[in-house]
Every structure is written in structure tokens, then in C-alpha cells.
Design a protein around this motif. Structure first.
Motif, mmCIF file in Angstrom:
data_model
loop_
_atom_site.group_PDB
_atom_site.id
_atom_site.type_symbol
_atom_site.label_atom_id
_atom_site.label_comp_id
_atom_site.label_asym_id
_atom_site.label_seq_id
_atom_site.Cartn_x
_atom_site.Cartn_y
_atom_site.Cartn_z
ATOM 1 N N MET A 60 0.789 -1.144 0.000
ATOM 2 C CA MET A 60 -0.071 0.347 -0.096
ATOM 3 C C MET A 60 0.732 1.229 -0.032
ATOM 4 O O MET A 60 1.802 1.205 0.708
ATOM 5 N N ARG A 61 0.616 2.253 -0.821
ATOM 6 C CA ARG A 61 1.328 3.582 -0.779
ATOM 7 C C ARG A 61 1.280 4.290 0.606
ATOM 8 O O ARG A 61 0.345 4.310 1.333
ATOM 9 N N LYS A 62 2.493 4.847 0.978
ATOM 10 C CA LYS A 62 2.568 5.562 1.877
ATOM 11 C C LYS A 62 2.049 7.054 1.643
ATOM 12 O O LYS A 62 2.210 7.459 0.417
ATOM 13 N N GLY A 63 1.692 7.583 2.602
ATOM 14 C CA GLY A 63 1.194 8.884 2.179
ATOM 15 C C GLY A 63 0.390 9.564 3.287
ATOM 16 O O GLY A 63 0.662 9.213 4.675
ATOM 17 N N PHE A 64 -0.469 10.588 3.143
ATOM 18 C CA PHE A 64 -1.228 11.034 4.182
ATOM 19 C C PHE A 64 -2.149 9.897 4.744
ATOM 20 O O PHE A 64 -2.709 9.168 4.003
ATOM 21 N N VAL A 65 -2.725 10.149 6.128
ATOM 22 C CA VAL A 65 -3.293 9.011 6.561
ATOM 23 C C VAL A 65 -4.848 9.173 5.814
ATOM 24 O O VAL A 65 -5.337 7.712 5.881
ATOM 25 N N TYR B 90 -8.501 -3.927 8.885
ATOM 26 C CA TYR B 90 -7.824 -2.914 9.329
ATOM 27 C C TYR B 90 -8.528 -2.383 10.672
ATOM 28 O O TYR B 90 -9.757 -2.388 11.005
ATOM 29 N N TYR B 91 -7.608 -1.747 11.452
ATOM 30 C CA TYR B 91 -8.049 -0.672 12.532
ATOM 31 C C TYR B 91 -7.089 0.470 12.413
ATOM 32 O O TYR B 91 -5.911 0.279 12.101
ATOM 33 N N ILE B 92 -7.481 1.242 13.501
ATOM 34 C CA ILE B 92 -6.679 2.589 13.434
ATOM 35 C C ILE B 92 -6.348 2.630 15.039
ATOM 36 O O ILE B 92 -7.030 1.877 15.918
ATOM 37 N N VAL B 93 -5.396 3.054 15.469
ATOM 38 C CA VAL B 93 -4.753 3.447 16.773
ATOM 39 C C VAL B 93 -4.763 4.576 16.946
ATOM 40 O O VAL B 93 -3.732 5.322 16.208
ATOM 41 N N ILE B 94 -5.356 5.370 17.878
ATOM 42 C CA ILE B 94 -5.427 6.895 17.940
ATOM 43 C C ILE B 94 -5.092 7.055 19.556
ATOM 44 O O ILE B 94 -5.004 6.178 20.356
ATOM 45 N N ILE C 59 -4.256 10.095 14.789
ATOM 46 C CA ILE C 59 -3.972 8.696 14.530
ATOM 47 C C ILE C 59 -2.522 8.375 14.652
ATOM 48 O O ILE C 59 -1.828 9.001 14.033
ATOM 49 N N LEU C 60 -2.126 7.424 15.426
ATOM 50 C CA LEU C 60 -0.789 7.059 15.503
ATOM 51 C C LEU C 60 -0.342 6.010 14.372
ATOM 52 O O LEU C 60 0.792 6.228 13.821
ATOM 53 N N ARG C 61 -1.294 4.958 14.179
ATOM 54 C CA ARG C 61 -0.904 4.039 13.291
ATOM 55 C C ARG C 61 -2.455 3.288 12.665
ATOM 56 O O ARG C 61 -3.290 3.645 13.185
ATOM 57 N N VAL C 62 -2.027 2.938 11.387
ATOM 58 C CA VAL C 62 -3.300 1.878 10.796
ATOM 59 C C VAL C 62 -2.430 0.646 10.570
ATOM 60 O O VAL C 62 -1.403 0.564 9.941
ATOM 61 N N ASP D 177 -3.623 -8.665 11.088
ATOM 62 C CA ASP D 177 -2.498 -9.695 11.198
ATOM 63 C C ASP D 177 -1.283 -8.899 11.967
ATOM 64 O O ASP D 177 -0.183 -9.473 12.337
ATOM 65 N N GLY D 178 -1.471 -7.612 12.244
ATOM 66 C CA GLY D 178 -0.398 -6.941 13.226
ATOM 67 C C GLY D 178 0.513 -6.098 12.385
ATOM 68 O O GLY D 178 1.341 -5.310 12.577
ATOM 69 N N ARG D 179 0.460 -6.212 10.982
ATOM 70 C CA ARG D 179 1.348 -5.396 10.113
ATOM 71 C C ARG D 179 0.897 -4.144 9.989
ATOM 72 O O ARG D 179 -0.260 -3.761 9.539
ATOM 73 N N VAL D 180 1.693 -3.049 10.350
ATOM 74 C CA VAL D 180 1.424 -1.760 10.250
ATOM 75 C C VAL D 180 1.545 -1.226 8.798
ATOM 76 O O VAL D 180 2.631 -1.276 8.075
ATOM 77 N N VAL D 181 0.520 -0.603 8.369
ATOM 78 C CA VAL D 181 0.580 0.041 6.950
ATOM 79 C C VAL D 181 0.767 1.478 6.691
ATOM 80 O O VAL D 181 1.110 1.933 5.758
ATOM 81 N N TRP D 182 0.559 2.110 7.840
ATOM 82 C CA TRP D 182 0.911 3.603 7.939
ATOM 83 C C TRP D 182 1.284 3.713 9.501
ATOM 84 O O TRP D 182 0.521 3.259 10.314
ATOM 85 N N LYS D 183 2.126 4.804 9.747
ATOM 86 C CA LYS D 183 2.389 5.325 11.041
ATOM 87 C C LYS D 183 2.668 6.728 11.062
ATOM 88 O O LYS D 183 3.512 7.368 10.027
ATOM 89 N N ARG D 184 2.358 7.312 12.052
ATOM 90 C CA ARG D 184 2.644 9.012 12.229
ATOM 91 C C ARG D 184 4.127 9.037 12.370
ATOM 92 O O ARG D 184 4.907 8.351 13.017
ATOM 93 N N ARG D 185 4.628 10.008 11.517
ATOM 94 C CA ARG D 185 6.142 10.302 11.835
ATOM 95 C C ARG D 185 6.432 11.153 13.032
ATOM 96 O O ARG D 185 5.353 12.097 13.184
ATOM 97 N N HIS D 186 7.399 11.010 13.934
ATOM 98 C CA HIS D 186 7.702 11.545 14.947
ATOM 99 C C HIS D 186 8.720 12.824 14.682
ATOM 100 O O HIS D 186 9.584 12.593 14.142
#
Length: 80
Positions: free
Chosen positions: A1-6, A24-28, A64-67, A71-80
């Protein structure tokens, strides 16, 4: 999946017929409570312009911190 804006990532998950939002789920980060996180299945969110909605709650995308796939694979995460 392409990385970009959430919002782009969530739009792809929700509207691309090749994806299933059930997978999928999001972590906020909960408002005002650093380190207090909450998981929300993508199927329960509605996308808006600067916010997303869960039932009657309006939540900004920057919380949003992560998408994550189920199965636990992170497909997007916020940059710090």
C-alpha cells in the motif's frame, strides 16, 4: 500500500474494492492523555475533511498514530 497522508490510506482501505475495511483498525491517542491509546476498527469510521467520525464523536486525523492490519502489520504510522 502506498505511503502518504493518513486520509489517503484510509480512503484506499474504505473505497478500493481490492481492500476490505474489515481487515484494518486504527490506533489513536486519546485526547489529553499521553500514552493512552485506543483501537478503532476502520469499518466504524466515516471520513471527513479535517476529521473522521466515530458515531457522534469528531476526531482530528492528527490523533491517529497507526493504521494496522488485523495480522499486526503496520501499513501507516505517524512520523515523529
Amino acid at each position: 500500500m502506498r505511503k502518504g497522508f493518513v486520509k489517503e490510506v484510509l480512503s484506499k482501505i474504505k473505497y478500493d474494492p481490492r481492500e476490505s475495511e474489515e481487515d484494518y483498525y486504527i490506533v489513536i491517542e486519546h485526547r489529553g492523555a499521553y500514552g493512552n491509546v485506543k483501537k478503532i476498527p476502520v469499518k466504524y469510521i466515516e471520513l471527513g475533511h479535517g476529521y473522521f467520525f466515530v458515531e457522534d464523536a469528531q476526531i482530528p486525523y492528527h490523533r491517529i498514530l497507526r493504521v494496522v492490519r488485523k495480522d499486526g502489520r503496520v501499513v501507516w504510522k505517524r512520523r515523529h
